[in-house]
Design a protein around this motif. Structure first.
Motif, PDB file in Angstrom:
ATOM      1  N   MET A 142       0.849  -1.193   0.000  1.00  0.00           N
ATOM      2  CA  MET A 142       0.000   0.000   0.000  1.00  0.00           C
ATOM      3  C   MET A 142       0.880   1.236   0.000  1.00  0.00           C
ATOM      4  SD  MET A 142      -3.143   0.952   2.605  1.00  0.00           S
ATOM      5  CE  MET A 142      -3.970  -0.555   2.186  1.00  0.00           C
ATOM      6  N   THR A 143       0.402   2.315  -0.568  1.00  0.00           N
ATOM      7  CA  THR A 143       1.205   3.524  -0.696  1.00  0.00           C
ATOM      8  C   THR A 143       1.329   4.232   0.625  1.00  0.00           C
ATOM      9  OG1 THR A 143      -0.632   4.997  -1.164  1.00  0.00           O
ATOM     10  CG2 THR A 143       0.325   3.804  -3.028  1.00  0.00           C
ATOM     11  N   ALA A 144       2.166   5.297   0.638  1.00  0.00           N
ATOM     12  CA  ALA A 144       2.404   6.062   1.849  1.00  0.00           C
ATOM     13  C   ALA A 144       1.216   6.897   2.231  1.00  0.00           C
ATOM     14  CB  ALA A 144       3.639   6.954   1.683  1.00  0.00           C
ATOM     15  N   HIS A 145       0.100   6.793   1.503  1.00  0.00           N
ATOM     16  CA  HIS A 145      -1.111   7.497   1.902  1.00  0.00           C
ATOM     17  C   HIS A 145      -2.030   6.563   2.667  1.00  0.00           C
ATOM     18  CE1 HIS A 145       0.241  10.882  -0.359  1.00  0.00           C
ATOM     19  NE2 HIS A 145       0.461  10.092  -1.382  1.00  0.00           N
ATOM     20  N   GLY A 146      -1.498   5.466   3.151  1.00  0.00           N
ATOM     21  CA  GLY A 146      -2.258   4.537   3.961  1.00  0.00           C
ATOM     22  C   GLY A 146      -1.307   3.722   4.803  1.00  0.00           C
ATOM     23  N   SER A 147      -1.758   2.567   5.310  1.00  0.00           N
ATOM     24  CA  SER A 147      -0.918   1.705   6.120  1.00  0.00           C
ATOM     25  C   SER A 147       0.159   1.082   5.243  1.00  0.00           C
ATOM     26  CB  SER A 147      -1.784   0.621   6.757  1.00  0.00           C
ATOM     27  OG  SER A 147      -0.986  -0.325   7.421  1.00  0.00           O
ATOM     28  N   VAL A 160       5.979   4.554  -1.416  1.00  0.00           N
ATOM     29  CA  VAL A 160       5.621   3.185  -1.023  1.00  0.00           C
ATOM     30  C   VAL A 160       6.785   2.545  -0.277  1.00  0.00           C
ATOM     31  CG1 VAL A 160       6.397   2.142  -3.200  1.00  0.00           C
ATOM     32  CG2 VAL A 160       4.628   1.008  -1.851  1.00  0.00           C
ATOM     33  N   ALA A 161       6.451   1.762   0.752  1.00  0.00           N
ATOM     34  CA  ALA A 161       7.464   1.025   1.503  1.00  0.00           C
ATOM     35  C   ALA A 161       7.871  -0.228   0.752  1.00  0.00           C
ATOM     36  CB  ALA A 161       6.931   0.657   2.882  1.00  0.00           C
ATOM     37  N   LEU A 162       9.168  -0.549   0.808  1.00  0.00           N
ATOM     38  CA  LEU A 162       9.747  -1.694   0.120  1.00  0.00           C
ATOM     39  C   LEU A 162      10.665  -2.440   1.091  1.00  0.00           C
ATOM     40  CD1 LEU A 162      10.857   0.287  -3.075  1.00  0.00           C
ATOM     41  CD2 LEU A 162       8.725  -1.017  -2.813  1.00  0.00           C
ATOM     42  N   THR A 163      11.262  -3.527   0.635  1.00  0.00           N
ATOM     43  CA  THR A 163      12.306  -4.217   1.384  1.00  0.00           C
ATOM     44  C   THR A 163      13.495  -4.450   0.463  1.00  0.00           C
ATOM     45  OG1 THR A 163      11.294  -6.355   0.860  1.00  0.00           O
ATOM     46  CG2 THR A 163      10.717  -5.354   2.977  1.00  0.00           C
ATOM     47  N   HIS A 164      14.646  -4.748   1.057  1.00  0.00           N
ATOM     48  CA  HIS A 164      15.875  -4.930   0.276  1.00  0.00           C
ATOM     49  C   HIS A 164      16.819  -5.870   1.015  1.00  0.00           C
ATOM     50  CE1 HIS A 164      18.683  -2.584   2.795  1.00  0.00           C
ATOM     51  NE2 HIS A 164      17.606  -1.898   3.132  1.00  0.00           N
ATOM     52  N   GLY A 165      17.903  -6.258   0.351  1.00  0.00           N
ATOM     53  CA  GLY A 165      18.846  -7.217   0.908  1.00  0.00           C
ATOM     54  C   GLY A 165      20.249  -6.705   1.133  1.00  0.00           C
ATOM     55  N   LEU A 166      20.422  -5.388   1.319  1.00  0.00           N
ATOM     56  CA  LEU A 166      21.766  -4.829   1.469  1.00  0.00           C
ATOM     57  C   LEU A 166      22.188  -4.561   2.914  1.00  0.00           C
ATOM     58  CD1 LEU A 166      22.152  -2.312  -1.506  1.00  0.00           C
ATOM     59  CD2 LEU A 166      23.223  -4.546  -1.217  1.00  0.00           C
ATOM     60  N   ARG A 222      -0.649  16.468   6.790  1.00  0.00           N
ATOM     61  CA  ARG A 222      -0.614  15.975   5.414  1.00  0.00           C
ATOM     62  C   ARG A 222       0.449  14.903   5.196  1.00  0.00           C
ATOM     63  NH1 ARG A 222      -1.312  21.537   1.870  1.00  0.00           N
ATOM     64  NH2 ARG A 222      -2.383  22.719   3.502  1.00  0.00           N
ATOM     65  N   GLY A 223       1.309  14.710   6.183  1.00  0.00           N
ATOM     66  CA  GLY A 223       2.396  13.756   6.024  1.00  0.00           C
ATOM     67  C   GLY A 223       2.060  12.376   6.563  1.00  0.00           C
ATOM     68  N   VAL A 224       2.736  11.366   6.030  1.00  0.00           N
ATOM     69  CA  VAL A 224       2.607   9.978   6.492  1.00  0.00           C
ATOM     70  C   VAL A 224       3.963   9.540   7.021  1.00  0.00           C
ATOM     71  CG1 VAL A 224       2.156   7.592   5.818  1.00  0.00           C
ATOM     72  CG2 VAL A 224       0.775   9.446   4.865  1.00  0.00           C
ATOM     73  N   PRO A 225       4.063   9.226   8.328  1.00  0.00           N
ATOM     74  CA  PRO A 225       5.340   8.748   8.864  1.00  0.00           C
ATOM     75  C   PRO A 225       5.585   7.292   8.482  1.00  0.00           C
ATOM     76  CG  PRO A 225       3.694   8.866  10.614  1.00  0.00           C
ATOM     77  CD  PRO A 225       3.032   9.397   9.364  1.00  0.00           C
ATOM     78  N   VAL A 226       6.776   7.011   8.003  1.00  0.00           N
ATOM     79  CA  VAL A 226       7.146   5.661   7.570  1.00  0.00           C
ATOM     80  C   VAL A 226       8.376   5.230   8.366  1.00  0.00           C
ATOM     81  CG1 VAL A 226       7.773   4.198   5.629  1.00  0.00           C
ATOM     82  CG2 VAL A 226       6.270   6.169   5.262  1.00  0.00           C
ATOM     83  N   PRO A 227       8.234   4.319   9.330  1.00  0.00           N
ATOM     84  CA  PRO A 227       9.400   3.840  10.081  1.00  0.00           C
ATOM     85  C   PRO A 227      10.263   2.929   9.227  1.00  0.00           C
ATOM     86  CG  PRO A 227       7.402   2.737  10.835  1.00  0.00           C
ATOM     87  CD  PRO A 227       6.970   3.735   9.809  1.00  0.00           C
ATOM     88  N   LEU A 228      11.565   3.075   9.358  1.00  0.00           N
ATOM     89  CA  LEU A 228      12.520   2.304   8.563  1.00  0.00           C
ATOM     90  C   LEU A 228      13.525   1.623   9.484  1.00  0.00           C
ATOM     91  CD1 LEU A 228      13.219   5.007   5.826  1.00  0.00           C
ATOM     92  CD2 LEU A 228      11.797   2.963   5.548  1.00  0.00           C
ATOM     93  N   GLU A 229      13.649   0.308   9.357  1.00  0.00           N
ATOM     94  CA  GLU A 229      14.638  -0.505  10.054  1.00  0.00           C
ATOM     95  C   GLU A 229      15.565  -1.118   9.002  1.00  0.00           C
ATOM     96  OE1 GLU A 229      14.847  -0.896  13.337  1.00  0.00           O
ATOM     97  OE2 GLU A 229      12.967   0.090  13.951  1.00  0.00           O
ATOM     98  N   PRO A 230      16.707  -1.685   9.411  1.00  0.00           N
ATOM     99  CA  PRO A 230      17.577  -2.332   8.418  1.00  0.00           C
ATOM    100  C   PRO A 230      16.803  -3.356   7.587  1.00  0.00           C
ATOM    101  CG  PRO A 230      18.722  -2.126  10.501  1.00  0.00           C
ATOM    102  CD  PRO A 230      17.309  -1.697  10.759  1.00  0.00           C
ATOM    103  N   GLY A 231      16.951  -3.263   6.275  1.00  0.00           N
ATOM    104  CA  GLY A 231      16.196  -4.115   5.361  1.00  0.00           C
ATOM    105  C   GLY A 231      14.944  -3.469   4.816  1.00  0.00           C
ATOM    106  N   ASP A 232      14.542  -2.324   5.375  1.00  0.00           N
ATOM    107  CA  ASP A 232      13.403  -1.563   4.859  1.00  0.00           C
ATOM    108  C   ASP A 232      13.888  -0.530   3.847  1.00  0.00           C
ATOM    109  OD1 ASP A 232      11.571  -2.868   6.517  1.00  0.00           O
ATOM    110  OD2 ASP A 232      11.764  -1.380   8.112  1.00  0.00           O
ATOM    111  N   ALA A 233      12.990  -0.114   2.980  1.00  0.00           N
ATOM    112  CA  ALA A 233      13.283   0.939   2.006  1.00  0.00           C
ATOM    113  C   ALA A 233      12.000   1.696   1.721  1.00  0.00           C
ATOM    114  CB  ALA A 233      13.845   0.341   0.711  1.00  0.00           C
ATOM    115  N   ILE A 234      12.131   2.845   1.070  1.00  0.00           N
ATOM    116  CA  ILE A 234      10.955   3.624   0.669  1.00  0.00           C
ATOM    117  C   ILE A 234      11.229   4.300  -0.660  1.00  0.00           C
ATOM    118  CG2 ILE A 234      11.703   5.594   2.081  1.00  0.00           C
ATOM    119  CD1 ILE A 234       8.694   6.304   2.381  1.00  0.00           C
ATOM    120  N   HIS A 235      10.264   4.224  -1.560  1.00  0.00           N
ATOM    121  CA  HIS A 235      10.314   4.996  -2.801  1.00  0.00           C
ATOM    122  C   HIS A 235       9.700   6.357  -2.529  1.00  0.00           C
ATOM    123  CE1 HIS A 235       7.989   6.421  -6.431  1.00  0.00           C
ATOM    124  NE2 HIS A 235       9.246   6.555  -6.794  1.00  0.00           N
TER     125      HIS A 235
END
Length: 292
Positions: free
Chosen positions: A1-6, A35-41, A206-219
């Protein structure tokens, strides 16, 4: 889901930098939605503090920016406070020195350039279907002390931020909201003005907070305003970016409007699909070639 929701993508075993679930989520959101993503770096040896300190010390000074990290959300670029340390000292002691640093265009180092290409080649076919070829590919590495703040700002590129170490929360706002980014600010920005934006507390809703931990990403879409609060530990993030015909067209049209405004002529609207505004772009390019 996009950053305009969960935003809560699932995790999975990764053999590539971006797993299948991340590529599906990216495809659904690109280019207009965060949008929130995941990665392997996470844990990659090139992204350790010692490796990054070594990289920073061999980079030209103009490609490095660092300062104290305890900043308000809105800060004038001229008021960014220095931390009194060398760059190498800043990175090696970043756990305790209360600083923020960015290493720019790390892709110019061949080893880090290969890492950028490895990440972007996985997304290139998805991007090409929406905005054409990936242009002007770049990578940036952000290092922040516990509790640091990256002020409210925007960036001109298509951007994916990959969290490598530590945690942070990025609060992302809609792109093309002229109350957040007035037209004249866009015009100034595309003519070399600073990325920082004026902040008002009523913007927060108007903003959406997106928490990021190792392995998380955001476009983060082109010019979507955002700010970042670092968590209780040192943070390392890798930003992989590119331009497109759309982002280039938007810059051209805002630059054209700035020129028209200086001549006290009516300015035009920059639409959500600026790459289709071919006539105005052609006129601007002709005027630019003529030295206007």
């Amino acid at each position: 889901m996009t950053a305009h929701g969960s935003i809560a993508p699932g995790r999975e075993t990764m053999t590539r930098i971006f797993p299948d679930s991340a590529r599906v989520a990216f495809t659904a959101a690109y280019p207009d939605q965060a949008v929130a993503l995941t990665h392997g770096l996470a844990g990659h040896p090139l992204l350790s503090l010692e490796a990054l300190a070594d990289l920073a010390e061999r980079m030209p000074a103009e490609r490095v920016e660092y300062n104290l990290g305890a900043l308000p959300l809105g800060v004038d670029p001229a008021d960014m406070p220095a931390n009194g340390l060398t760059l190498g000292e800043t990175i090696r002691t970043i756990e305790t020195n209360g600083s923020w640093a960015v290493l720019k265009n790390v892709e110019r180092d061949p080893t880090y350039g290969a890492l950028l290409e490895q990440a972007l080649v996985e997304l290139e076919p998805l991007v090409a279907r929406r905005t054409g070829a990936m242009l002007h590919r770049e990578a940036f590495i952000f290092l922040t002390s516990p509790g640091s703040v990256t002020p409210f700002h925007m960036d001109p590129e298509h951007n994916i931020l990959l969290q490598i170490r530590g945690s942070k929360t990025m609060t992302v706002f809609p792109a093309r909201d002229e109350e957040l980014v007035p037209a004249r600010k866009s015009e100034d920005f595309h003519n070399g003005g600073h990325r920082n934006l004026s902040w008002r507390d009523d913007f927060m809703a108007r903003g959406v907070p997106v928490p990021l931990e190792p392995g998380d990403a955001i476009h983060v879409p082109v010019k979507a305003p955002h700010f970042v609060r670092n968590g209780p530990a040192v943070s390392v993030s890798l930003s992989v970016t590119w331009r497109s015909e759309r982002s280039v067209a938007e810059g051209e049209l805002h630059s054209f409007n700035a020129l028209l405004r200086r001549w006290k002529m009516p300015v035009g609207t920059v639409t959500a699909r600026p790459e289709r505004q071919m006539a105005r772009r052609f006129v601007y390019r002709v005027m630019r070639k003529l030295g206007a």
